[in-house]
Write a protein that holds these residues in place. Structure first.
Motif, short mmCIF file in Angstrom:
data_model
loop_
_atom_site.label_atom_id
_atom_site.label_comp_id
_atom_site.label_asym_id
_atom_site.label_seq_id
_atom_site.Cartn_x
_atom_site.Cartn_y
_atom_site.Cartn_z
N GLN A 53 0.83 -1.20 0.00
CA GLN A 53 0.00 0.00 0.00
C GLN A 53 0.87 1.25 0.00
O GLN A 53 1.94 1.29 0.63
CB GLN A 53 -0.90 0.01 1.25
CG GLN A 53 -1.82 1.21 1.35
CD GLN A 53 -2.67 1.18 2.61
OE1 GLN A 53 -2.47 0.33 3.48
NE2 GLN A 53 -3.63 2.09 2.70
N ASN A 54 0.41 2.27 -0.71
CA ASN A 54 1.05 3.59 -0.72
C ASN A 54 2.36 3.62 -1.49
O ASN A 54 3.19 4.51 -1.27
CB ASN A 54 1.26 4.12 0.70
CG ASN A 54 1.12 5.62 0.77
OD1 ASN A 54 0.30 6.20 0.04
ND2 ASN A 54 1.89 6.27 1.62
N THR A 56 4.31 4.48 -4.89
CA THR A 56 4.10 5.38 -6.02
C THR A 56 4.43 4.64 -7.31
O THR A 56 5.57 4.20 -7.50
CB THR A 56 4.97 6.64 -5.91
OG1 THR A 56 4.64 7.33 -4.70
CG2 THR A 56 4.75 7.56 -7.09
N LYS A 75 -0.96 6.29 -6.52
CA LYS A 75 -0.59 5.56 -5.31
C LYS A 75 -1.41 4.28 -5.19
O LYS A 75 -2.62 4.27 -5.50
CB LYS A 75 -0.81 6.43 -4.07
CG LYS A 75 0.12 7.62 -3.96
CD LYS A 75 1.42 7.22 -3.28
CE LYS A 75 2.24 8.45 -2.90
NZ LYS A 75 3.46 8.09 -2.16
N ASP A 77 -3.48 1.13 -3.42
CA ASP A 77 -4.38 0.99 -2.28
C ASP A 77 -3.91 -0.14 -1.37
O ASP A 77 -2.81 -0.69 -1.56
CB ASP A 77 -5.82 0.78 -2.77
CG ASP A 77 -5.98 -0.51 -3.59
OD1 ASP A 77 -5.09 -1.38 -3.53
OD2 ASP A 77 -7.00 -0.62 -4.31
N ASP A 103 6.85 5.23 3.88
CA ASP A 103 5.45 5.45 4.19
C ASP A 103 4.57 4.34 3.61
O ASP A 103 3.35 4.37 3.76
CB ASP A 103 4.99 6.81 3.65
CG ASP A 103 5.16 6.93 2.14
OD1 ASP A 103 5.95 6.14 1.57
OD2 ASP A 103 4.54 7.83 1.54
N ALA A 104 5.18 3.36 2.95
CA ALA A 104 4.44 2.23 2.39
C ALA A 104 4.25 1.14 3.43
O ALA A 104 5.01 1.02 4.40
CB ALA A 104 5.17 1.69 1.17
#
Length: 785
Positions: A53-54, A56, A75, A77, A103-104
């Protein structure tokens, strides 16, 4: 306001006209609305290690490994899914990348602690994973098609499922074979450990050619290094600690430890990056590198210098004619190898040892080998240093990429140290201080080259040491020796003193390898007056009913200090048993130290076999190899040809990095080390007496046993053994004409012989005179083991 009214009026008038023409006396159909042609398309992408998730995701239109402004991005989901809106003109043209930051979140392992980047080829963008990243890096490095690149990665890893699927949706294999998901996770963990090892000191530092290192440079260097480390990475997965992990946490810890060891021992270092990035920048630059005009010369490809009497040199040599492009834009090169052992010089072409030039391989239409001075083919390099190669008539084909650096006036010691620091180890000088303060002369060039093999041939060594043997059905059946009569089955002389008889057909081999051991009581042996007892309560001998496919480990056998009853190596074996069509069962076995025999095997997987006809041979290949076979650099095959079965091989594709010197630089280096350079590309390489080193069995042509064995050693010494009582006796051999293999022979019993050895075929013939035998003269035949 007037403009608004006019537009409104135009709209009303148009509507009125449509109404008039739509009613009464004319056509009653309504014209279809004009729909603008679509200019974009939606491209769904799933990003997985676990679902991520997250991340790019973007279309990398300039292939720089970065999501730049103007490139479509989005981005992911929680399921790792995203849809990119891509211009129709760009669809299928560019690779996609996934930038996974801290941040993933990985659905399987949680928050991502170290950032990394993944990619997928332009024509298969549905899934981005560590496995598609390996494929895309192969495509980028070689220009290979996606299909060829994927096949190369599969062959290197042993993965049998598609590399482009979402492997998180596929059940883990239960047959002992390698798991795609585990390979993928190992790639990520190793990537992260490599990022950590480089630290923050590399970003913004300077390369050897003065450029500034960017994050994209670092990412690219790591991804290329991962391809090079792929065999070692897969090997690390076969570690018992990884295999024994029963929980996700334990497995993650085991993979992390394996990755740390791999990066520490073989990974990129901060000191290497100044050179590595400069190489990568040159080979991906849009600025062409001027190519040298065709000329005679050679490149120093491998070099191992202990001292002037003990040295190995491998060169690729070409005459002016060979280096001049032909009608297909190809050039030719000849491989030459030189090895001096205690001052005795052997010369040959292909193979790790002189006798391995005899290896035969299937080139697609015939069984062939590489004769001396064989012309290999290479495509003319393009402006970015890319080329194709066909080595030894399709023994191996692939692509290379080369960066060229001018080293004129640079200190030899500095250039050597720089290459070694960058991880290039194919040139080795035991004492670099011998280089002193010498510098390279004008015209000296250093090549950093990456080679990626895309196809490798099925091959075998035709010597007698490659012949496969099998026991009779009574011995192959195995059983408990204590319940069998003396001289029968496991107690027979056949089992105790022979390796059985040579296999003549694949069916005979298959029928003999039943996977049923001969079982004895607890084993023991005496070595150097010390008794060693097996730690196992029973001594199971599996050599009677399984056939070897490789050995893991390099511990000595029957020499040095005994580590115990077993050597510590693992012998991988196979029996033709199980369920399904053409079943096989794989085993991991222990190796008895004193004689190397196969003992106490454990089943590690199942698979199948396939038999194909290649020319006048039939070849058996094994499918679904167990993960324990990952460290092997080849896959085992069995070749039935001319009434014999040989143990053959097919090398796994690899990515290899090498540093090379052109003729001027190599000549200067060799001269500095006291070596005479006599490699004239226009003069064919000729054999020396030491080229015939190896083990030769010599006997009467009408006999299959008896006779003697002649050992021609690398240092020029010769030893002889009676094959009947195994006693050694003094002898000497002199090659009167190494080019033809003509030799004379004498022994301590005043016997003499003369004849010829065929270097490439590994056979020989001649006549002898022996005053102690009847008749006193006769002929002989020779076969190299």
């Amino acid at each position: 306001m007037n403009i608004t009214l006019k537009r409104l009026a135009l709209g009303i008038t148009s509507a009125g006209l449509l109404t008039i023409y739509g009613c009464g006396g004319g056509s009653t159909s309504t014209p279809a609305p004009i729909i603008p042609a679509a200019t974009t398309t939606d491209v769904p992408v799933t990003v997985v290690d676990g679902p991520i998730q997250n991340a790019t995701v973007c279309l990398d239109k300039n292939s720089n490994g970065v999501c730049d402004s103007g490139e479509p991005f989005a981005k992911t989901d929680a399921a790792g899914k995203v849809t990119l809106t891509v211009d129709l003109a760009d669809a299928g043209k560019y690779p996609v990348i996934a930038v996974v930051g801290t941040d993933a979140i990985d659905a399987d392992t949680g928050a991502v602690p170290v950032p990394f980047t993944m990619s997928a080829p332009a024509d298969t963008v549905g899934v981005i994973s560590p496995l598609t990243t390996l494929v895309q890096q192969t495509v980028a490095s070689t220009g290979a098609s996606t299909a060829d690149a994927a096949a190369s990665v599969q062959a290197a890893t042993g993965i049998t499922v598609s590399l482009f699927q979402d492997f998180t949706k596929v059940a883990a294999p239960t047959d002992g074979s390698i798991s795609a998901a585990t390979v993928a996770r190992m790639v990520v963990v190793t990537t992260q450990q490599q990022v950590t090892a480089l630290g923050g000191t590399v970003l913004g530092s300077t390369t050897v050619d003065g450029a500034t290192i960017t994050q994209a440079d670092i990412d690219k260097a790591i991804q290329k290094k991962l391809l090079e480390l792929l065999p070692a990475l897969v090997t690390a997965m076969s570690d018992p600690a990884v295999q024994a992990a029963s929980t996700t946490a334990d497995k993650e810890a085991a993979l992390l430890a394996a990755a740390q060891t791999l990066v520490t021992n073989s990974g990129l270092t901060p000191a290497s990056m100044a050179t590595v990035v400069a190489i990568n920048t040159q080979t991906s630059s849009t600025t062409p590198v001027a190519s040298a005009p065709a000329a005679a010369g050679f490149n120093l490809v491998n070099f191992n210098f202990v001292d002037a009497s003990n040295v190995f040199v491998r060169v690729f040599s070409g005459s002016l004619l060979q280096n001049t492009p032909d009608a297909d834009n190809n050039v030719k090169y000849v491989e030459r190898r030189y090895r001096s052992n205690a001052g005795t010089l052997a010369k040959w072409g292909a193979g790790g040892d002189p006798w391995r030039q005899a290896d035969l391989h299937w080139n697609g239409s015939a069984w062939t080998n590489c004769p001396l001075n064989f012309e290999n083919t290479s495509g003319v390099r393009d402006a970015l240093g890319n080329s194709t190669y066909n080595y030894c008539d399709s023994y191996e084909t692939g692509k290379t990429n080369r960066a060229t650096f001018d080293i004129a006036d640079k200190a030899m010691a500095d250039v050597y140290a720089q290459a070694r620091a960058a991880g290039y180890t194919n040139l080795r000088i035991a004492d670099p201080t011998l280089l002193g303060t010498a510098t390279f002369p004008t015209g000296s060039s250093l090549f950093y080259q990456t080679g990626t093999s895309l196809t490798t041939a099925i091959a075998y060594y035709p010597g007698s040491s490659s012949l496969v043997t099998q026991y009779s059905s009574a011995v192959s059946a195995g059983g408990t020796a204590s319940t069998q009569a003396a001289g029968v089955g496991c107690n027979s002389t056949e089992f105790k003193t022979t390796n059985g008889a040579n296999s003549t057909t694949l069916e005979g081999l298959i029928g003999a390898m039943t996977g049923t051991p001969c079982v004895f009581g607890q084993g023991s042996f005496t070595y150097n007056t010390i008794k060693y007892t097996s730690p196992d309560t029973s001594d199971e001998a599996w050599g009677n009913s399984t056939v070897g496919i490789g050995t893991i480990g390099t511990a000595p056998v029957g020499a040095g200090t005994a580590p115990g009853f077993y050597s510590g190596n693992t012998k991988l074996r196979v029996a033709f048993k199980g369920t399904g069509t053409n079943p096989v069962t794989y085993y991991a076995c222990k190796e008895r130290f004193n004689n190397g025999s196969t003992r106490n095997c454990t089943e590690i997987g199942t698979g199948s076999y396939t038999i194909a006809t290649l020319g006048d041979a039939r070849v058996l290949t094994l499918n679904n190899a167990p993960i324990q076979a990952s460290p092997l650099t080849f896959t085992k095959v069995f070749v039935e040809r001319a009434g014999k079965v040989y143990s053959g091989y097919q090398n796994k594709p690899v990515v290899s990095n090498s540093v090379r010197l052109n003729t001027i630089a190599a000549t200067a280096l060799l001269t500095q080390l006291g070596l005479t350079v006599d490699d004239d590309p226009s003069v064919p390489l000729t054999l020396t007496a030491a080229s015939y080193q190896g083990t030769w069995d010599i006997r009467d042509p009408a006999q299959t046993t008896g006779g003697m064995t002649v050992f021609i050693n690398a240092n020029g010494s010769v030893a002889c053994q009676d094959t009947t009582d195994l006693s050694f006796f003094a002898c000497s051999a002199t090659f009167t004409n190494p080019s033809t293999g003509a030799f004379t022979f004498t022994d301590n019993a005043s016997s003499t012989a003369s004849g010829n050895f065929n270097f490439l075929a590994g056979t020989g013939s001649g006549t002898y005179s022996d005053p102690t035998s009847t008749p006193t003269t006769g002929s002989f035949a020779a076969q190299r083991r």
